[in-house]
Motif scaffolding. Sequence first.
Motif, PDB file in Angstrom:
ATOM      1  N   VAL A  56       0.826  -1.217   0.000  1.00 13.35           N
ATOM      2  CA  VAL A  56       0.000   0.000   0.000  1.00 13.35           C
ATOM      3  C   VAL A  56       0.861   1.267   0.000  1.00 13.35           C
ATOM      4  O   VAL A  56       0.591   2.182  -0.790  1.00 13.35           O
ATOM      5  CB  VAL A  56      -1.025  -0.015   1.162  1.00 13.35           C
ATOM      6  N   PRO A  57       1.911   1.366   0.829  1.00 12.40           N
ATOM      7  CA  PRO A  57       2.760   2.564   0.722  1.00 12.40           C
ATOM      8  C   PRO A  57       3.400   2.720  -0.664  1.00 12.40           C
ATOM      9  O   PRO A  57       3.528   3.839  -1.163  1.00 12.40           O
ATOM     10  CB  PRO A  57       3.827   2.358   1.806  1.00 12.40           C
ATOM     11  N   LEU A  58       3.774   1.600  -1.300  1.00 15.14           N
ATOM     12  CA  LEU A  58       4.320   1.676  -2.662  1.00 15.14           C
ATOM     13  C   LEU A  58       3.255   2.207  -3.620  1.00 15.14           C
ATOM     14  O   LEU A  58       3.537   3.078  -4.451  1.00 15.14           O
ATOM     15  CB  LEU A  58       4.807   0.299  -3.125  1.00 15.14           C
ATOM     16  N   GLU A  59       2.045   1.712  -3.478  1.00 17.10           N
ATOM     17  CA  GLU A  59       0.951   2.156  -4.349  1.00 17.10           C
ATOM     18  C   GLU A  59       0.618   3.623  -4.093  1.00 17.10           C
ATOM     19  O   GLU A  59       0.344   4.377  -5.033  1.00 17.10           O
ATOM     20  CB  GLU A  59      -0.267   1.248  -4.134  1.00 17.10           C
ATOM     21  N   LEU A  60       0.669   4.045  -2.826  1.00 17.90           N
ATOM     22  CA  LEU A  60       0.440   5.466  -2.516  1.00 17.90           C
ATOM     23  C   LEU A  60       1.551   6.346  -3.100  1.00 17.90           C
ATOM     24  O   LEU A  60       1.284   7.472  -3.553  1.00 17.90           O
ATOM     25  CB  LEU A  60       0.317   5.678  -1.018  1.00 17.90           C
ATOM     26  N   ALA A  61       2.775   5.829  -3.128  1.00 16.95           N
ATOM     27  CA  ALA A  61       3.868   6.565  -3.770  1.00 16.95           C
ATOM     28  C   ALA A  61       3.591   6.702  -5.266  1.00 16.95           C
ATOM     29  O   ALA A  61       3.858   7.762  -5.859  1.00 16.95           O
ATOM     30  CB  ALA A  61       5.198   5.855  -3.533  1.00 16.95           C
ATOM     31  N   GLY A  62       3.023   5.654  -5.870  1.00 16.46           N
ATOM     32  CA  GLY A  62       2.626   5.729  -7.284  1.00 16.46           C
ATOM     33  C   GLY A  62       1.556   6.794  -7.499  1.00 16.46           C
ATOM     34  O   GLY A  62       1.620   7.570  -8.450  1.00 16.46           O
ATOM     35  N   VAL A  63       0.595   6.851  -6.599  1.00 15.09           N
ATOM     36  CA  VAL A  63      -0.456   7.874  -6.684  1.00 15.09           C
ATOM     37  C   VAL A  63       0.156   9.266  -6.561  1.00 15.09           C
ATOM     38  O   VAL A  63      -0.162  10.166  -7.352  1.00 15.09           O
ATOM     39  CB  VAL A  63      -1.545   7.652  -5.602  1.00 15.09           C
ATOM     40  N   TRP A 137       4.239  -3.643  -7.871  1.00 13.43           N
ATOM     41  CA  TRP A 137       4.868  -2.608  -8.702  1.00 13.43           C
ATOM     42  C   TRP A 137       3.939  -2.208  -9.846  1.00 13.43           C
ATOM     43  O   TRP A 137       3.777  -1.025 -10.142  1.00 13.43           O
ATOM     44  CB  TRP A 137       6.217  -3.105  -9.245  1.00 13.43           C
ATOM     45  N   ARG A 138       3.320  -3.205 -10.496  1.00 15.37           N
ATOM     46  CA  ARG A 138       2.389  -2.915 -11.599  1.00 15.37           C
ATOM     47  C   ARG A 138       1.229  -2.061 -11.093  1.00 15.37           C
ATOM     48  O   ARG A 138       0.845  -1.081 -11.726  1.00 15.37           O
ATOM     49  CB  ARG A 138       1.873  -4.202 -12.224  1.00 15.37           C
ATOM     50  N   ALA A 139       0.681  -2.414  -9.941  1.00 13.14           N
ATOM     51  CA  ALA A 139      -0.432  -1.647  -9.374  1.00 13.14           C
ATOM     52  C   ALA A 139      -0.006  -0.205  -9.095  1.00 13.14           C
ATOM     53  O   ALA A 139      -0.765   0.736  -9.369  1.00 13.14           O
ATOM     54  CB  ALA A 139      -0.934  -2.313  -8.094  1.00 13.14           C
ATOM     55  N   ALA A 140       1.200  -0.028  -8.563  1.00 10.54           N
ATOM     56  CA  ALA A 140       1.693   1.329  -8.283  1.00 10.54           C
ATOM     57  C   ALA A 140       1.770   2.149  -9.568  1.00 10.54           C
ATOM     58  O   ALA A 140       1.395   3.326  -9.586  1.00 10.54           O
ATOM     59  CB  ALA A 140       3.057   1.267  -7.599  1.00 10.54           C
TER      60      ALA A 140
END
Length: 172
Positions: A56-63, A137-140
């Motif tokens: 989730v933090p990785l995905e939030l970084a993507g956002v 990673w893909r989700a991010a």
Amino acid sequence: MSTLDWTLNLAILALMISTVVGKRTVTLMTYLRPLVIVGGVGVYFLQDLPTAGHDVPLELAGVLLGVVFGVLAAAASRVYRQGERVVVQSGGAYAAVWLAAIGLRVAFAELATRNPGFGRWVAEFSMQHAITGADAWRAAFVLMALAMVVTRVALIALRSSSARGPSLAAAR
């Protein structure tokens, strides 16, 4: 990256540039078209959003990165009133922002899968930070694209709304 990943990235790039670059009257389609495009991509890729470990933090970084690119894309687009209509004009700078955003995603994915040293670094980074794997990673990166488009659309809508205010002639 798979052929499907390449095709989708290039299709998104082509659509986001070809449907925006130039001078266009702001209409409902100005907002709907990009949202439908990335919404479809999101539905396809985010059916099972990874949430284990520190995904989730990785995905939030993507956002967050997507918001930054969205602000840059909006800043590269001029919104103004032309008579009774509101116009948005985007050119090379807008295209460059999109090219950079897609290019960074593609470069990361290609390096992670085809360059043993970089792939090893990504795997070690993922293990050290409890990221569960390639799906996270893909989700991010997909969330980055979604955030980029939503941010740009929201900022263009805000600026269009301001431009719709009374004209200078009417204010006198």
